[in-house]
Design a protein around this motif. Sequence first.
Motif, PDB file in Angstrom:
ATOM      1  N   THR A  96      50.677  57.001  42.599  1.00  0.00           N
ATOM      2  CA  THR A  96      51.458  56.396  43.441  1.00  0.00           C
ATOM      3  C   THR A  96      51.353  58.451  43.941  1.00  0.00           C
ATOM      4  N   LYS A  97      50.924  59.103  43.733  1.00  0.00           N
ATOM      5  CA  LYS A  97      50.641  60.510  44.294  1.00  0.00           C
ATOM      6  C   LYS A  97      49.504  60.509  45.612  1.00  0.00           C
ATOM      7  N   ASP A  98      48.488  60.032  44.870  1.00  0.00           N
ATOM      8  CA  ASP A  98      47.347  60.429  45.013  1.00  0.00           C
ATOM      9  C   ASP A  98      46.938  59.716  46.477  1.00  0.00           C
ATOM     10  N   PHE A  99      47.821  58.334  46.335  1.00  0.00           N
ATOM     11  CA  PHE A  99      48.004  57.556  47.760  1.00  0.00           C
ATOM     12  C   PHE A  99      48.923  57.058  48.711  1.00  0.00           C
ATOM     13  N   LYS A 100      49.759  58.604  48.666  1.00  0.00           N
ATOM     14  CA  LYS A 100      51.542  59.036  49.598  1.00  0.00           C
ATOM     15  C   LYS A 100      50.639  58.039  50.931  1.00  0.00           C
ATOM     16  N   GLY A 101      52.040  57.064  51.063  1.00  0.00           N
ATOM     17  CA  GLY A 101      52.236  56.784  52.169  1.00  0.00           C
ATOM     18  C   GLY A 101      51.135  55.637  52.531  1.00  0.00           C
ATOM     19  N   GLN A 102      49.776  55.566  51.316  1.00  0.00           N
ATOM     20  CA  GLN A 102      49.330  54.011  51.992  1.00  0.00           C
ATOM     21  C   GLN A 102      49.858  53.370  51.098  1.00  0.00           C
ATOM     22  N   ARG A 103      48.679  52.446  51.386  1.00  0.00           N
ATOM     23  CA  ARG A 103      48.600  51.282  50.324  1.00  0.00           C
ATOM     24  C   ARG A 103      47.750  51.117  49.430  1.00  0.00           C
ATOM     25  N   VAL A 104      47.743  50.174  48.656  1.00  0.00           N
ATOM     26  CA  VAL A 104      46.572  50.196  47.290  1.00  0.00           C
ATOM     27  C   VAL A 104      46.290  48.596  47.104  1.00  0.00           C
ATOM     28  N   HIS A 105      45.300  47.846  47.046  1.00  0.00           N
ATOM     29  CA  HIS A 105      44.831  46.796  46.573  1.00  0.00           C
ATOM     30  C   HIS A 105      44.540  46.515  45.154  1.00  0.00           C
ATOM     31  N   LEU A 106      45.379  46.456  44.406  1.00  0.00           N
ATOM     32  CA  LEU A 106      45.051  46.854  43.051  1.00  0.00           C
ATOM     33  C   LEU A 106      44.096  45.099  42.673  1.00  0.00           C
ATOM     34  N   VAL A 107      42.733  45.214  41.744  1.00  0.00           N
ATOM     35  CA  VAL A 107      42.004  44.164  41.304  1.00  0.00           C
ATOM     36  C   VAL A 107      41.747  44.292  40.287  1.00  0.00           C
ATOM     37  N   GLY A 108      42.216  42.893  40.377  1.00  0.00           N
ATOM     38  CA  GLY A 108      41.931  43.109  37.713  1.00  0.00           C
ATOM     39  C   GLY A 108      40.351  41.743  37.137  1.00  0.00           C
ATOM     40  N   VAL A 109      40.416  42.871  36.441  1.00  0.00           N
ATOM     41  CA  VAL A 109      39.587  41.680  35.609  1.00  0.00           C
ATOM     42  C   VAL A 109      40.170  41.089  34.500  1.00  0.00           C
ATOM     43  N   LEU A 110      39.281  40.105  35.581  1.00  0.00           N
ATOM     44  CA  LEU A 110      40.516  38.715  34.350  1.00  0.00           C
ATOM     45  C   LEU A 110      39.298  38.741  33.080  1.00  0.00           C
ATOM     46  N   LYS A 111      40.015  37.585  31.761  1.00  0.00           N
ATOM     47  CA  LYS A 111      41.493  37.786  31.325  1.00  0.00           C
ATOM     48  C   LYS A 111      42.019  39.432  31.526  1.00  0.00           C
ATOM     49  N   GLY A 112      41.123  39.937  30.548  1.00  0.00           N
ATOM     50  CA  GLY A 112      41.834  41.124  29.922  1.00  0.00           C
ATOM     51  C   GLY A 112      42.955  42.407  30.509  1.00  0.00           C
ATOM     52  N   ALA A 113      43.029  41.831  31.947  1.00  0.00           N
ATOM     53  CA  ALA A 113      43.564  43.497  32.749  1.00  0.00           C
ATOM     54  C   ALA A 113      44.787  42.293  32.940  1.00  0.00           C
ATOM     55  N   CYS A 114      44.546  41.723  33.191  1.00  0.00           N
ATOM     56  CA  CYS A 114      45.978  41.117  33.938  1.00  0.00           C
ATOM     57  C   CYS A 114      47.530  41.341  33.069  1.00  0.00           C
ATOM     58  N   ILE A 115      47.850  41.814  31.387  1.00  0.00           N
ATOM     59  CA  ILE A 115      48.655  42.564  31.501  1.00  0.00           C
ATOM     60  C   ILE A 115      48.412  43.780  31.625  1.00  0.00           C
ATOM     61  N   PHE A 116      47.817  44.463  32.097  1.00  0.00           N
ATOM     62  CA  PHE A 116      48.882  45.985  31.872  1.00  0.00           C
ATOM     63  C   PHE A 116      48.411  45.780  33.020  1.00  0.00           C
TER      64      PHE A 116
ATOM     65  N   ASP B 220      44.695  41.219  43.380  1.00  0.00           N
ATOM     66  CA  ASP B 220      43.523  40.147  43.614  1.00  0.00           C
ATOM     67  C   ASP B 220      42.915  39.973  42.266  1.00  0.00           C
ATOM     68  N   PHE B 221      42.421  39.033  42.191  1.00  0.00           N
ATOM     69  CA  PHE B 221      41.859  39.307  40.369  1.00  0.00           C
ATOM     70  C   PHE B 221      40.167  39.161  41.118  1.00  0.00           C
ATOM     71  N   ILE B 222      39.401  39.095  39.866  1.00  0.00           N
ATOM     72  CA  ILE B 222      37.723  38.910  39.753  1.00  0.00           C
ATOM     73  C   ILE B 222      37.767  38.540  38.435  1.00  0.00           C
ATOM     74  N   ALA B 223      36.796  37.373  38.504  1.00  0.00           N
ATOM     75  CA  ALA B 223      36.462  36.989  36.109  1.00  0.00           C
ATOM     76  C   ALA B 223      34.927  37.278  36.579  1.00  0.00           C
ATOM     77  N   VAL B 224      34.501  37.512  35.871  1.00  0.00           N
ATOM     78  CA  VAL B 224      33.247  38.363  35.487  1.00  0.00           C
ATOM     79  C   VAL B 224      32.660  36.948  33.695  1.00  0.00           C
ATOM     80  N   SER B 225      32.196  37.045  33.748  1.00  0.00           N
ATOM     81  CA  SER B 225      31.338  36.108  32.145  1.00  0.00           C
ATOM     82  C   SER B 225      31.308  37.148  31.436  1.00  0.00           C
ATOM     83  N   SER B 226      31.912  37.855  29.931  1.00  0.00           N
ATOM     84  CA  SER B 226      32.180  39.148  29.290  1.00  0.00           C
ATOM     85  C   SER B 226      30.388  38.341  28.517  1.00  0.00           C
ATOM     86  N   TYR B 227      30.324  39.036  28.149  1.00  0.00           N
ATOM     87  CA  TYR B 227      28.602  38.775  27.456  1.00  0.00           C
ATOM     88  C   TYR B 227      28.650  38.119  25.847  1.00  0.00           C
ATOM     89  N   GLY B 228      29.117  36.653  26.256  1.00  0.00           N
ATOM     90  CA  GLY B 228      28.622  35.497  25.017  1.00  0.00           C
ATOM     91  C   GLY B 228      30.420  35.749  23.862  1.00  0.00           C
TER      92      GLY B 228
END
Length: 180
Positions: free
Chosen positions: A30-50, A65-73
């Motif tokens: 909030t401090k670093d982007f004062k007065g601006q908009r931030v766009h959070l991109v969550g890496v599915l699925k692990g980041a969804c709760i954070f 928004d969300f992006i999903a990448v293959s977890s390697y195995g």
Amino acid sequence: MTELGREKLKVLIRRAAIQKRVREVAHQITKDFKGQRVHLVGVLKGACIFLSDLVREISLETSIDFIAVSSYGKDKQTSGQVRVLKDLDSSIEGLNVILVEDILDTGLTLNYLLRILQQRKPSALRVAALLDKPSRRIKEVKGDYVGFTIPNEFVVGYGLDYSERYRNLKDVCILSLPPD
Ligand code: IMP
Ligand code: MG
């Protein structure tokens, strides 16, 4: 120590400590982007709760928004291959993007994601990770907002899984598996 089957769970970071730290990270954003908009991109699925806790503590205009990448195995091993399974819904050009990850481990996922997202010309591109395991790094990457630096242990809970289980735990716990 809790025991489910023969898998053992030991609390590493309690729910209250997570909540407090998530609030601190959100205030820093909030401090670093004062007065601006931030766009959070969550890496599915692990980041969804954070991400869902973090975004509610940010006092700025936000979008997600969300992006999903293959977890390697399915196991705890990494092959180093990363692939996009679900891309973003919309363009990030000109946006202040904060890539939200559950954990920085080898750095392979983040390194790949930063490369492909940077090509899409965001105005800023930062990384927020709940956890950081720096001892496992293969690719040199750094989180701008890190919740906790942890030792080289396999952890589950608060979004992190082992074969899709344990994401619902409120604490971050160390998982020990029975010997084969
Ligand atoms: P990296 O590409 O090796 O940095 O790891 C990225 C992904 O591996 C994370 O987003 C997690 O999904 C998974 N991962 C790494 N370490 C752990 C862990 O200790 N517990 C659960 N998942 C993990
Ligand atoms: Mg993950």
